[in-house]
Design an enzyme around this catalytic site. Structure first.
Site, PDB file in Angstrom:
ATOM      1  N   LYS A  23       0.828  -1.210   0.000  1.00  0.00           N
ATOM      2  CA  LYS A  23       0.000   0.000   0.000  1.00  0.00           C
ATOM      3  C   LYS A  23       0.868   1.268   0.000  1.00  0.00           C
ATOM      4  CE  LYS A  23      -2.976   2.614   3.162  1.00  0.00           C
ATOM      5  NZ  LYS A  23      -2.169   3.511   3.985  1.00  0.00           N
ATOM      6  N   ASN A  24       1.867   1.308   0.887  1.00  0.00           N
ATOM      7  CA  ASN A  24       2.642   2.540   1.026  1.00  0.00           C
ATOM      8  C   ASN A  24       3.513   2.817  -0.194  1.00  0.00           C
ATOM      9  OD1 ASN A  24       1.400   2.871   3.435  1.00  0.00           O
ATOM     10  ND2 ASN A  24       3.153   2.373   4.719  1.00  0.00           N
ATOM     11  N   ARG A  98      -5.300  10.844   2.229  1.00  0.00           N
ATOM     12  CA  ARG A  98      -4.008  11.425   2.572  1.00  0.00           C
ATOM     13  C   ARG A  98      -2.992  11.249   1.456  1.00  0.00           C
ATOM     14  NH1 ARG A  98      -3.071   9.317   7.560  1.00  0.00           N
ATOM     15  NH2 ARG A  98      -1.797   7.766   6.551  1.00  0.00           N
ATOM     16  N   ASP A 122      -5.916   8.497   8.910  1.00  0.00           N
ATOM     17  CA  ASP A 122      -6.002   7.821  10.204  1.00  0.00           C
ATOM     18  C   ASP A 122      -6.133   8.751  11.387  1.00  0.00           C
ATOM     19  OD1 ASP A 122      -5.797   5.316   9.422  1.00  0.00           O
ATOM     20  OD2 ASP A 122      -3.673   5.071   9.820  1.00  0.00           O
ATOM     21  N   ASP A 320       4.251   0.541  11.862  1.00  0.00           N
ATOM     22  CA  ASP A 320       3.002  -0.104  11.440  1.00  0.00           C
ATOM     23  C   ASP A 320       2.834  -1.506  12.002  1.00  0.00           C
ATOM     24  OD1 ASP A 320       2.122   2.050  10.041  1.00  0.00           O
ATOM     25  OD2 ASP A 320       2.778   1.348   8.082  1.00  0.00           O
ATOM     26  N   MET A 342       7.069   6.950  17.379  1.00  0.00           N
ATOM     27  CA  MET A 342       6.850   7.849  16.250  1.00  0.00           C
ATOM     28  C   MET A 342       5.441   8.446  16.158  1.00  0.00           C
ATOM     29  SD  MET A 342       9.215   5.694  13.600  1.00  0.00           S
ATOM     30  CE  MET A 342       8.843   6.518  12.063  1.00  0.00           C
TER      31      MET A 342
END
Length: 435
Positions: A23-24, A98, A122, A320, A342
């Site tokens: 996804k990223n 986003r 998110d 994540d 983070m």
């Protein structure tokens, strides 16, 4: 009315599962098609909400899109409608996503102007755009903020290469600046750049398009601007967050699972972190085999003190997967401190796990101590809601290992990041249905 998952836990799963495309990586790679008027073919695209929305957005901005199959798509950005990018429709649509911030770099590089909505997405603390905007300003873009409609406008008469030291190694920030810099005049040096595999993938793709980038995989990128980029083909890596989720799922549910085509060389420290929780896993070629384990025991540090697992920019452990590690630790033998450095509110789903019977002490918004139950007591099913993508899947894993029925609401958050997760888990023997 949004849908929910109804899960009956306690089944041992078995079989093979193939991770989706990352996804990223997808959000960056798909934005990069705007850098050229030529055709770009991308494969292993994950079929998830965030990615499909971005593809739709590009289509509305004038990119020609041909979906050869659900995971392969051809793009050609030879007639971009710059007026659409200032329209109320674009503002509304891009505000929901986003990832839409990622088209700013390519647009600035090629057309000298870009528009960015204030970020949504998110509920995991503030995601600042400072790194992106400051980077663009260093390259010579002017920045105008319209407070009436929460919109950032950027324009430039020509980007010029420069040296910059990023105040945080933001993955999306680095990617956006790289996409802007590849066509800037002169040389751009980005120090403290993110170096995640996804960013390496983007840089390799840009190089195939004709960009000149040195230092790929390190935290110092040196980019020599070129005047023109051409088309290319690009295959995305498997999603390492999904791979980590499946390793955790196998351990929690005492299942025997093989993760096929896992892109093992790109997983960095991830397999090692799961081994620290006592999970056996074997790398077989490009697959990961997880045998069924009755119990798994968390390692301690060499001096006997309690293990701490914390996140860190790559090549450290990705934030994540901390929610996944936290859930998996609830049924381990031993204790572990999870330190989420983070983001500030990613641990706020632990109250649901405590309701399910887990033993967790939430110390503050960043730290939680998990005291493993060692399978002495199963978690019990409850009704809960998912606050963000990663917590959603963590709760799903907890539910699949729990006794009785769980209902997970707000699963749109899970669908944003994981494709057909219910169907794929059912094939392994999970009792999960969408209601």
């Amino acid at each position: 009315m949004s849908s929910a998952f109804e899960v009956r836990g306690g089944n041992r799963l078995q079989g093979e599962i193939v991770p989706q495309g990352a996804k990223n990586e997808a959000l960056q790679i798909i934005s990069a098609v705007m850098l050229t008027p030529e055709k770009v073919t991308i494969s292993n695209i994950p079929d998830i909400v965030d990615v499909n929305l971005l593809i739709e957005l590009l289509g509305e901005a004038g990119v020609k899109i041909n979906r050869v199959s659900r995971d392969v798509c051809e793009f050609q950005a030879d007639a971009i409608d710059l007026d659409y990018l200032q329209s109320p429709e674009f503002k509304k649509k891009s505000g929901r996503l986003r990832g839409s911030v990622m088209i700013a770099g390519p647009l600035l590089a090629r057309f000298g102007k870009a528009f960015i909505p204030k970020p949504g997405g998110d509920k995991i603390g503030r995601r600042r755009l400072d790194t992106h905007i400051i980077g663009f300003e260093r390259l010579g873009a002017k920045f105008i903020y319209d407070s009436d409609d929460n919109f950032f406008r950027l324009e430039t008469t020509g980007l010029k290469g420069t040296y910059m030291l990023l105040d945080e190694p933001s993955v999306t920030g680095t990617a956006n600046i790289v996409m802007a810099a590849v066509m800037a005049e002169g040389t751009t040096t980005i120090y403290n750049a993110a170096c995640e595999p996804y960013l390496q993938q983007l840089c390799k793709m840009l190089v195939r398009m004709g960009a000149k980038i040195q230092g790929i995989g390190s935290n110092m990128l040196i980019i020599e601007g070129v005047k023109y980029l051409g088309g290319c083909e690009h295959a995305m890596l498997p999603d390492m967050i999904e791979i980590g989720s499946f390793i955790g799922l196998a351990a929690m549910t005492q299942s025997e699972i093989t993760i096929k085509n896992a892109g093992v060389e790109h997983l960095g420290i991830i397999p090692e972190k799961f081994r620290q929780l006592g999970i056996n896993l074997e790398i077989r070629g490009n697959d990961i085999y997880i045998p069924s384990q009755e119990t798994y025991e968390i390692q301690t540090f060499l001096d006997g003190s309690i293990l701490t697992i914390s996140d860190h920019p790559w090549p450290g452990f990705t934030p994540d997967l901390l929610s996944i590690v936290l859930v998996v630790a609830t049924q381990a033998k031993g204790s572990v401190m999870i330190h989420q450095k983070m983001f500030e509110s990613r641990l706020f789903f632990v109250d649901k796990l405590i309701d399910m019977g887990a033993q967790i002490v939430l110390c503050d918004p960043h730290r939680a101590v998990v005291i493993g139950l060692g399978r002495q007591h199963n978690l019990r099913g409850i009704t809960m809601s998912s606050p963000d993508i990663r917590a959603g899947v963590s709760l799903l894993i907890a539910a699949l290992s729990a006794e009785g029925k769980s209902t997970i609401q707000n699963i749109d958050q899970i669908d944003r990041g994981y494709q057909y997760i219910d169907e794929r888990l059912r094939k392994l023997g999970a009792d999960i249905k969408r209601i």
